[in-house]
Write a protein that holds these residues in place. Structure first.
Motif, PDB file in Angstrom:
ATOM      1  N   LEU A 377     -17.600  -1.005   9.717  1.00  0.00           N
ATOM      2  CA  LEU A 377     -18.410  -1.241   8.537  1.00  0.00           C
ATOM      3  C   LEU A 377     -17.655  -0.812   7.287  1.00  0.00           C
ATOM      4  O   LEU A 377     -16.902   0.153   7.316  1.00  0.00           O
ATOM      5  CB  LEU A 377     -19.721  -0.448   8.639  1.00  0.00           C
ATOM      6  CG  LEU A 377     -20.641  -0.852   9.794  1.00  0.00           C
ATOM      7  CD1 LEU A 377     -21.785   0.145   9.880  1.00  0.00           C
ATOM      8  CD2 LEU A 377     -21.172  -2.258   9.602  1.00  0.00           C
ATOM      9  N   PRO A 378     -17.860  -1.503   6.177  1.00  0.00           N
ATOM     10  CA  PRO A 378     -17.211  -1.064   4.936  1.00  0.00           C
ATOM     11  C   PRO A 378     -17.649   0.345   4.582  1.00  0.00           C
ATOM     12  O   PRO A 378     -18.839   0.656   4.598  1.00  0.00           O
ATOM     13  CB  PRO A 378     -17.714  -2.085   3.899  1.00  0.00           C
ATOM     14  CG  PRO A 378     -18.156  -3.267   4.700  1.00  0.00           C
ATOM     15  CD  PRO A 378     -18.655  -2.710   5.995  1.00  0.00           C
ATOM     16  N   ASP A 455     -21.519   9.392   9.830  1.00  0.00           N
ATOM     17  CA  ASP A 455     -22.334  10.581   9.584  1.00  0.00           C
ATOM     18  C   ASP A 455     -21.542  11.586   8.747  1.00  0.00           C
ATOM     19  O   ASP A 455     -20.344  11.772   8.952  1.00  0.00           O
ATOM     20  CB  ASP A 455     -22.730  11.243  10.900  1.00  0.00           C
ATOM     21  CG  ASP A 455     -23.599  10.343  11.768  1.00  0.00           C
ATOM     22  OD1 ASP A 455     -24.455   9.638  11.204  1.00  0.00           O
ATOM     23  OD2 ASP A 455     -23.419  10.355  12.996  1.00  0.00           O
ATOM     24  N   GLY A 456     -22.231  12.264   7.835  1.00  0.00           N
ATOM     25  CA  GLY A 456     -21.565  13.292   7.053  1.00  0.00           C
ATOM     26  C   GLY A 456     -21.242  14.503   7.905  1.00  0.00           C
ATOM     27  O   GLY A 456     -20.080  14.877   8.074  1.00  0.00           O
ATOM     28  N   LEU A 457     -22.260  15.137   8.446  1.00  0.00           N
ATOM     29  CA  LEU A 457     -22.127  16.246   9.397  1.00  0.00           C
ATOM     30  C   LEU A 457     -22.729  15.774  10.707  1.00  0.00           C
ATOM     31  O   LEU A 457     -23.934  15.515  10.784  1.00  0.00           O
ATOM     32  CB  LEU A 457     -22.855  17.497   8.901  1.00  0.00           C
ATOM     33  CG  LEU A 457     -22.531  17.981   7.489  1.00  0.00           C
ATOM     34  CD1 LEU A 457     -23.358  19.233   7.159  1.00  0.00           C
ATOM     35  CD2 LEU A 457     -21.042  18.253   7.316  1.00  0.00           C
ATOM     36  N   VAL A 476     -23.722   4.401   3.715  1.00  0.00           N
ATOM     37  CA  VAL A 476     -24.567   3.361   3.150  1.00  0.00           C
ATOM     38  C   VAL A 476     -25.330   2.657   4.271  1.00  0.00           C
ATOM     39  O   VAL A 476     -26.474   2.235   4.101  1.00  0.00           O
ATOM     40  CB  VAL A 476     -23.714   2.355   2.350  1.00  0.00           C
ATOM     41  CG1 VAL A 476     -24.564   1.205   1.841  1.00  0.00           C
ATOM     42  CG2 VAL A 476     -23.030   3.056   1.180  1.00  0.00           C
ATOM     43  N   SER A 477     -24.714   2.562   5.442  1.00  0.00           N
ATOM     44  CA  SER A 477     -25.331   1.897   6.589  1.00  0.00           C
ATOM     45  C   SER A 477     -26.483   2.714   7.149  1.00  0.00           C
ATOM     46  O   SER A 477     -26.392   3.940   7.272  1.00  0.00           O
ATOM     47  CB  SER A 477     -24.277   1.691   7.679  1.00  0.00           C
ATOM     48  OG  SER A 477     -24.876   1.376   8.922  1.00  0.00           O
ATOM     49  N   ASP A 478     -27.588   2.041   7.528  1.00  0.00           N
ATOM     50  CA  ASP A 478     -28.723   2.731   8.134  1.00  0.00           C
ATOM     51  C   ASP A 478     -28.453   3.164   9.564  1.00  0.00           C
ATOM     52  O   ASP A 478     -29.291   3.810  10.181  1.00  0.00           O
ATOM     53  CB  ASP A 478     -29.967   1.829   8.094  1.00  0.00           C
ATOM     54  CG  ASP A 478     -30.705   1.916   6.770  1.00  0.00           C
ATOM     55  OD1 ASP A 478     -30.498   2.907   6.058  1.00  0.00           O
ATOM     56  OD2 ASP A 478     -31.486   0.998   6.461  1.00  0.00           O
ATOM     57  N   GLY A 479     -27.301   2.809  10.114  1.00  0.00           N
ATOM     58  CA  GLY A 479     -26.963   3.231  11.460  1.00  0.00           C
ATOM     59  C   GLY A 479     -26.384   4.630  11.529  1.00  0.00           C
ATOM     60  O   GLY A 479     -26.078   5.121  12.610  1.00  0.00           O
ATOM     61  N   GLY A 500     -27.663   9.932   1.439  1.00  0.00           N
ATOM     62  CA  GLY A 500     -27.157   8.827   2.232  1.00  0.00           C
ATOM     63  C   GLY A 500     -28.228   7.789   2.478  1.00  0.00           C
ATOM     64  O   GLY A 500     -29.239   7.713   1.761  1.00  0.00           O
ATOM     65  N   SER A 501     -28.021   6.996   3.512  1.00  0.00           N
ATOM     66  CA  SER A 501     -28.998   5.981   3.877  1.00  0.00           C
ATOM     67  C   SER A 501     -30.229   6.652   4.468  1.00  0.00           C
ATOM     68  O   SER A 501     -30.226   7.842   4.796  1.00  0.00           O
ATOM     69  CB  SER A 501     -28.388   5.016   4.889  1.00  0.00           C
ATOM     70  OG  SER A 501     -27.942   5.728   6.042  1.00  0.00           O
TER      71      SER A 501
END
Length: 602
Positions: A377-378, A455-457, A476-479, A500-501
């Motif tokens: 994903l971008p 994921d960030g963390l 940005v992705s909801d995944g 985030g998302s």
């Protein structure tokens, strides 16, 4: 003779097979074990800021000591043996070294000052296993087309000293030829403990495989070192430990690696200081055991993980800037006790997950390949956000982390339980959706900025924050989510703001002792839109400007108190939050053990 050549584009190394042979041959003694004068130190990574130890404790053992001789690059020139390199015939002045063709062999303990140029030859150390040998490079230039420029077959320990004010160059060809039972694969290759010290400069061009290799411990205490390698720049089987120095490391493989497959003591990396500029296509720092950073300044561009340890990654101090990587910090356990850390990744910023067995150089060691879909994903318009903070970073008293209690909901519909969807959607080292009770991310101090495409963390186990300042510009992705954990997620101190998302957003558990908020905005906010939280008197508690679009945010700060109210603002959206419990959220529904976003914010 055995001819070995690196095929074009191939970075997979022949891992430590023939190089482990200790059978003696003519002119080469069998290797014997040597005792280290250094002391192994245990690091308690599970201490809270008040000095107590919680249930997430892990003891990390690394060798953090450097001998006086490791640190001292001085030498007595008057008593040293002089070696003058020359293509027409090298010369020695003193006893302990001999010349045969283009090969200089050192056979006795002592100090050897090397100068001149050897266009195709090498220095071999073949001394008794009780001998300590110091090789002083004094404007030396050595190239060996078919083997190591400096080859240590036998000694107790070898010191390569970079003489003050000198520039030294070592290089090798693309094809090495075995002349004994050892598989020589580095421009400097040592079967014994190896220390590089001094204040001069060293340039290494490794066109076959590795730059500097020790099959025991590689210690570096100084020097200006530039290495361009096909595979690894610095490699130590037992440990790579660095006290100081300036390093420019460029490689198609791993920049710094320690991997011990033949001992119960795993390969470790320890850094006390130094300045590092690293560009690697594989992991920049990779240990089969632990990585401990006590200081230093790092600028890292990695094609895989910036810092990867199969066991623990511990950051106690230092300045770390990861300008790009697949994942930033990855280990079974990741502990941040201090330092200034900025991480930019296409996947997870920090990942705690169980490793799988090591694979060949350049191959991905991740178990769960489901995360790979996220890397396609971008990553969005990535960059470090701009935070400002009014509240301090002091932590409150820590409570023992326990399993999350049931959700509570107030009359106004606000959920007061952290959580999110849970589950390890990423954790490429891990095992799907399970909670790994041995894995955790623990942050007790320092300042951490994360800009993550995934994921960030991300912890396949638990997440514990008791101090420091954590700022996350998440996916940005909801995944993916700015915060993701499978076990407990507790905050007992420090400042956290993670944007985030909203599709997989997750907050903290109500077993925390510091208040937190998980808020889903009614519409997606544009990149560069500031998030501000103020108390009831209008005093700013925290502010952060994410550099990517976001639709949810997790906030925790010592300034948030149960029973108080605060105002959250993002762009034109403003809401008043009543902090009636430890965890506050505006979630619309519950899915599993977490909270989903309102439909109009997704």
């Amino acid at each position: 003779m055995i001819r070995r050549k690196l095929s074009g584009g191939r970075t997979a190394a022949i891992l430590l097979i023939a190089a482990l042979a200790v059978t003696g041959i003519s002119g080469c003694k069998s290797q014997t074990a040597t005792e280290s004068t250094a002391v192994s130190q245990s690091i308690q990574t599970g201490s809270d800021t008040d000095g107590t130890t919680d249930s997430s404790s892990s003891v990390v053992t690394v060798d953090k000591e450097f001998t006086d001789r490791d640190k001292d690059g001085s030498y007595d020139e008057s008593s040293a043996v002089k070696i003058s390199l020359n293509a027409a015939g090298s010369e020695t002045e003193g006893t302990g070294a001999s010349v045969s063709g283009s090969t200089v062999t050192i056979s006795k303990e002592g100090t050897y000052i090397v100068s001149g140029t050897l266009e195709n030859g090498q220095i071999i150390v073949n001394a008794a296993d009780t001998d300590k040998v110091q090789i002083v490079l004094d404007n030396a230039v050595i190239n060996c087309d078919t083997s190591a420029a400096i080859y240590v077959k036998s000694a107790d320990k070898v010191f390569v000293t970079l003489s003050d004010g000198t520039t030294n160059k070592l290089s090798g060809g693309t094809e090495y030829i075995d002349t004994d039972d050892n598989t020589v694969d580095g421009v400097i290759f040592s079967k014994e403990d190896l220390t590089v010290n001094g204040s001069g400069s060293l340039e290494v061009n490794a066109n076959y495989k590795h730059g500097i290799v020790s099959k025991d411990t590689l210690a570096i205490t100084g020097g200006n070192i530039s290495i361009n390698a096909v595979s690894q720049c610095l490699s130590g089987k037992d440990e790579v430990k660095i006290l100081d120095g300036t390093f420019q490391l460029t490689t198609s493989g791993k920049a710094v690696k320690s991997d011990n497959e033949d001992d119960t003591s795993p390969g470790n990396i320890y850094v006390a200081g130094g300045t590092f500029t690293v560009n690697s296509k594989d992991d920049s720092f990779h240990a089969s055991g632990n990585i401990v950073i006590d200081g230093g300044t790092f600028t890292v561009e990695s094609g895989n993980d910036a810092f990867h340890a199969d066991q623990d990654v511990v950051i106690n101090d230092g300045t770390i800037t990861v300008t790009g990587s697949y994942e930033g910090l990855e280990g079974h356990r990741v502990t941040i006790n201090g330092g200034e850390i900025s991480i930019k990744t296409s996947d997870d910023g920090i990942n705690a997950a169980e490793p799988k067995s090591s694979t060949s150089e350049g191959e991905n060691t991740r178990k769960d390949q489901s995360k790979k879909r996220q890397s396609q994903l971008p990553p969005g318009d990535q960059g470090k956000g701009t935070p400002t903070e009014s509240a301090g970073n002091e932590s409150q008293a820590s409570e023992k982390e326990t399993a999350p209690s049931a959700e509570s909901q107030s009359e106004d519909g606000q959920q007061r339980r952290g959580g999110g969807s849970g589950g390890m959607r990423g954790g490429p080292m891990g095992r799907g959706m399970e909670n790994d009770t041995n894995a955790y991310i623990k942050i007790t101090g320092g300042t951490l900025y994360v800009d993550a495409g995934g994921d960030g963390l991300d912890s396949n186990g638990s997440l514990f924050i008791s101090g420091g300042a954590v700022y996350v510009t998440g996916p940005v992705s909801d995944g993916n989510g700015a915060i993701d954990y499978n076990g407990d997620g507790t905050v007992t101190g420090g400042t956290v703001i993670a944007a985030g998302s909203s599709g997989m957003a997750q907050g903290f558990d109500d077993s925390s002792s510091q208040c937190s908020v998980l808020y889903h905005f009614t519409s997606q906010q544009e990149a560069g839109t500031a998030i501000t939280l103020k108390d009831k008197d209008g005093n700013e508690l925290i502010s952060f400007t994410p550099d990517k679009k976001y639709s949810s945010v997790v906030i925790s700060s010592p300034g948030l108190q149960t029973g108080s109210t605060c105002t959250l603002t993002a762009g034109s959206e403003q809401t008043e939050l009543a902090l009636e419990s430890i965890v506050t959220s505006n979630a619309a529904s519950v899915r599993g053990r977490g909270i989903t976003a309102p439909e109009n914010s997704r």
